[in-house]
Motif scaffolding. Structure first.
Motif, PDB file in Angstrom:
ATOM      1  N   ASP A  43      -8.038  -5.124   8.561  1.00  0.00           N
ATOM      2  CA  ASP A  43      -7.820  -3.819   7.922  1.00  0.00           C
ATOM      3  C   ASP A  43      -6.721  -3.041   8.634  1.00  0.00           C
ATOM      4  O   ASP A  43      -5.868  -2.424   7.991  1.00  0.00           O
ATOM      5  CB  ASP A  43      -9.116  -3.010   7.908  1.00  0.00           C
ATOM      6  N   GLN A  44      -6.756  -3.079   9.969  1.00  0.00           N
ATOM      7  CA  GLN A  44      -5.730  -2.354  10.738  1.00  0.00           C
ATOM      8  C   GLN A  44      -4.357  -2.958  10.512  1.00  0.00           C
ATOM      9  O   GLN A  44      -3.364  -2.241  10.322  1.00  0.00           O
ATOM     10  CB  GLN A  44      -6.110  -2.380  12.225  1.00  0.00           C
ATOM     11  N   LEU A  45      -4.267  -4.314  10.522  1.00  0.00           N
ATOM     12  CA  LEU A  45      -2.979  -4.970  10.321  1.00  0.00           C
ATOM     13  C   LEU A  45      -2.419  -4.656   8.929  1.00  0.00           C
ATOM     14  O   LEU A  45      -1.222  -4.370   8.776  1.00  0.00           O
ATOM     15  CB  LEU A  45      -3.132  -6.487  10.485  1.00  0.00           C
ATOM     16  N   ILE A  61       8.967  -7.770   7.253  1.00  0.00           N
ATOM     17  CA  ILE A  61       7.923  -7.830   8.283  1.00  0.00           C
ATOM     18  C   ILE A  61       7.710  -9.298   8.647  1.00  0.00           C
ATOM     19  O   ILE A  61       7.347 -10.110   7.791  1.00  0.00           O
ATOM     20  CB  ILE A  61       6.608  -7.202   7.797  1.00  0.00           C
ATOM     21  N   ALA A  62       7.948  -9.629   9.915  1.00  0.00           N
ATOM     22  CA  ALA A  62       7.930 -11.023  10.361  1.00  0.00           C
ATOM     23  C   ALA A  62       6.995 -11.183  11.549  1.00  0.00           C
ATOM     24  O   ALA A  62       6.618 -10.217  12.222  1.00  0.00           O
ATOM     25  CB  ALA A  62       9.345 -11.462  10.736  1.00  0.00           C
ATOM     26  N   ALA A 122      -1.606 -11.819   2.563  1.00  0.00           N
ATOM     27  CA  ALA A 122      -2.713 -10.952   2.151  1.00  0.00           C
ATOM     28  C   ALA A 122      -2.781  -9.684   2.995  1.00  0.00           C
ATOM     29  O   ALA A 122      -3.317  -8.664   2.549  1.00  0.00           O
ATOM     30  CB  ALA A 122      -4.040 -11.714   2.240  1.00  0.00           C
ATOM     31  N   CYS A 123      -2.214  -9.750   4.204  1.00  0.00           N
ATOM     32  CA  CYS A 123      -2.195  -8.574   5.092  1.00  0.00           C
ATOM     33  C   CYS A 123      -0.874  -7.807   5.024  1.00  0.00           C
ATOM     34  O   CYS A 123      -0.730  -6.784   5.684  1.00  0.00           O
ATOM     35  CB  CYS A 123      -2.473  -9.004   6.533  1.00  0.00           C
ATOM     36  N   GLY A 124       0.091  -8.321   4.259  1.00  0.00           N
ATOM     37  CA  GLY A 124       1.339  -7.580   4.071  1.00  0.00           C
ATOM     38  C   GLY A 124       2.539  -8.111   4.826  1.00  0.00           C
ATOM     39  O   GLY A 124       3.591  -7.469   4.845  1.00  0.00           O
ATOM     40  N   PRO A 339       3.674 -10.088  -5.834  1.00  0.00           N
ATOM     41  CA  PRO A 339       2.592  -9.540  -5.011  1.00  0.00           C
ATOM     42  C   PRO A 339       1.695 -10.639  -4.463  1.00  0.00           C
ATOM     43  O   PRO A 339       1.541 -11.706  -5.069  1.00  0.00           O
ATOM     44  CB  PRO A 339       1.828  -8.625  -5.976  1.00  0.00           C
ATOM     45  N   ALA A 340       1.112 -10.384  -3.307  1.00  0.00           N
ATOM     46  CA  ALA A 340       0.217 -11.359  -2.679  1.00  0.00           C
ATOM     47  C   ALA A 340      -1.201 -11.198  -3.216  1.00  0.00           C
ATOM     48  O   ALA A 340      -1.592 -10.120  -3.672  1.00  0.00           O
ATOM     49  CB  ALA A 340       0.219 -11.155  -1.168  1.00  0.00           C
TER      50      ALA A 340
END
Length: 361
Positions: A43-45, A61-62, A122-124, A339-340
């Protein structure tokens, strides 16, 4: 839009600070690389990635997330992925009909790539610095089981399969470390490795996967290794390697990332100690499209990042460096186009569950 945003920087914690936002909003900054210190839970990530995209949706974002010992996120549902040497071992199994072990290994590699990419997406997260294309000569402790194996043909086909799985998930990828880090013993985080071989030997062996994958690779990261019979500069600062060999001879058209410019091997050029600014300009002028400044947000409140941004901006004004619109196109091409799947939907999807069942132990 700025014609070229080459700097990929890091952030210090679990959330963006005001200073982080100011840096990420700068038109010369094109991305963020995340580390274990940026992880508390999923959730934080996910929230952190949303914060980054809220500053600028085009920020890339890598993360270094290969499997094995190089996997930044390992808890709260993330699958523990095998080192790439495990896939090489599957390929080499005996007792199978001719070619069957290789086919099963490539299928497993695609499954690893899909799980790796889908969980990060899934986390962006947009891109993982994988696959490792280095050959395992049994000499390099920093490479070791991160390599698929010794045979460049096997490495190429397993890497292509892994990349296929990443692409299925919508995840960008980056092959590393061109033209090859596996032959040298020294760790380029701590010293400057020197590979004494000539160009023909390297092209026939270590660099062969880059030619065979020239139509597949989205991005490449050069090694902080000196090959003195080719150039006195490390490959990441060498126009000979990046433009003459990688682009012209091997036909690579994607993005080139520098390796981390905070590493010891990146802080000396032509025998002289250099600062971030000099290293950044040298990498860009040699042919890198993007440069990584890692773990600097935790140094003096991020002062090295601010210095690099300000110095590169001055170099533009003074005509010492010109932004490159083609490099910016290469950066933007690494961003996801769809989108993921959210985590809860991903983990019950047939493709994900089938991929999990194919992962080697």
């Amino acid at each position: 839009m700025n014609p070229h945003a080459p700097l990929v920087i890091d952030v210090a914690g679990h959330r963006l600070t005001t200073l982080d936002r100011q840096r990420l909003a700068h038109p010369l900054v094109g991305g963020v690389i995340l580390f274990g210190r940026n992880w508390k839970d999923r959730d934080q990530l996910t929230a952190l990635c949303r914060q980054i995209k809220a500053v600028r949706p085009d920020l890339l974002i890598a993360v270094d997330h290969e499997g094995g010992r190089v996997q930044r996120f390992r808890t709260d549902g993330f699958t523990h992925l095998p080192p790439m040497a495990t896939l090489g071992a599957l390929w080499m199994r005996e007792g199978k009909a001719e070619g069957v072990a290789a086919l099963e290994a490539t299928n497993a590699a695609t499954a690893v790539g899909y799980v790796l990419g889908a969980e990060l997406r899934a986390c962006g997260i947009d891109l993982s610095f994988a696959p490792v294309l280095d050959l395992d000569f049994g000499e390099s402790s920093v490479i070791g089981d991160r390599s698929f194996g010794r045979d460049p043909r096997m490495v190429t086909l397993l890497a292509q399969s892994l990349m296929h799985g990443l692409l299925q998930s919508g995840m960008g990828h980056c092959g590393k470390h061109f033209p090859g880090h596996g032959f040298v013993q020294a760790d380029s985080h701590l010293a400057i490795p020197v590979d004494p071989r000539g160009l023909d030997a390297i092209l026939a062996d270590d660099a062969a996967p880059y030619g065979w994958l020239s139509a597949s690779l989205q991005a490449v990261m050069p090694a902080h290794v000196i090959y003195p019979r080719v150039d006195q500069r490390p490959a990441g600062f060498s126009a000979r390697w990046l433009q003459d060999v990688l682009r012209r001879q091997l036909g690579f058209t994607g993005a080139i990332f520098s390796d981390d410019l905070s590493m010891a091997a990146a802080r000396q050029i032509d025998g002289q100690a250099v600062n971030f600014t000099t290293a950044t300009l040298a990498a860009l002028q040699a042919g890198c499209d993007l440069v990584l400044l890692c773990n600097q947000s935790v140094v003096d409140g991020g002062a090295p990042i601010d210095e690099a941004i300000d110095s590169l901006a001055r170099a533009v004004v003074e005509g010492r460096w010109q932004p490159d619109a083609v490099s910016e196109e290469r950066r933007l091409a690494l961003l996801p186009t769809a989108p993921a799947l959210p985590w809860d939907a991903l983990t019950v999807s047939p493709r994900y569950m089938q991929a999990l069942s194919l992962l080697p132990a």
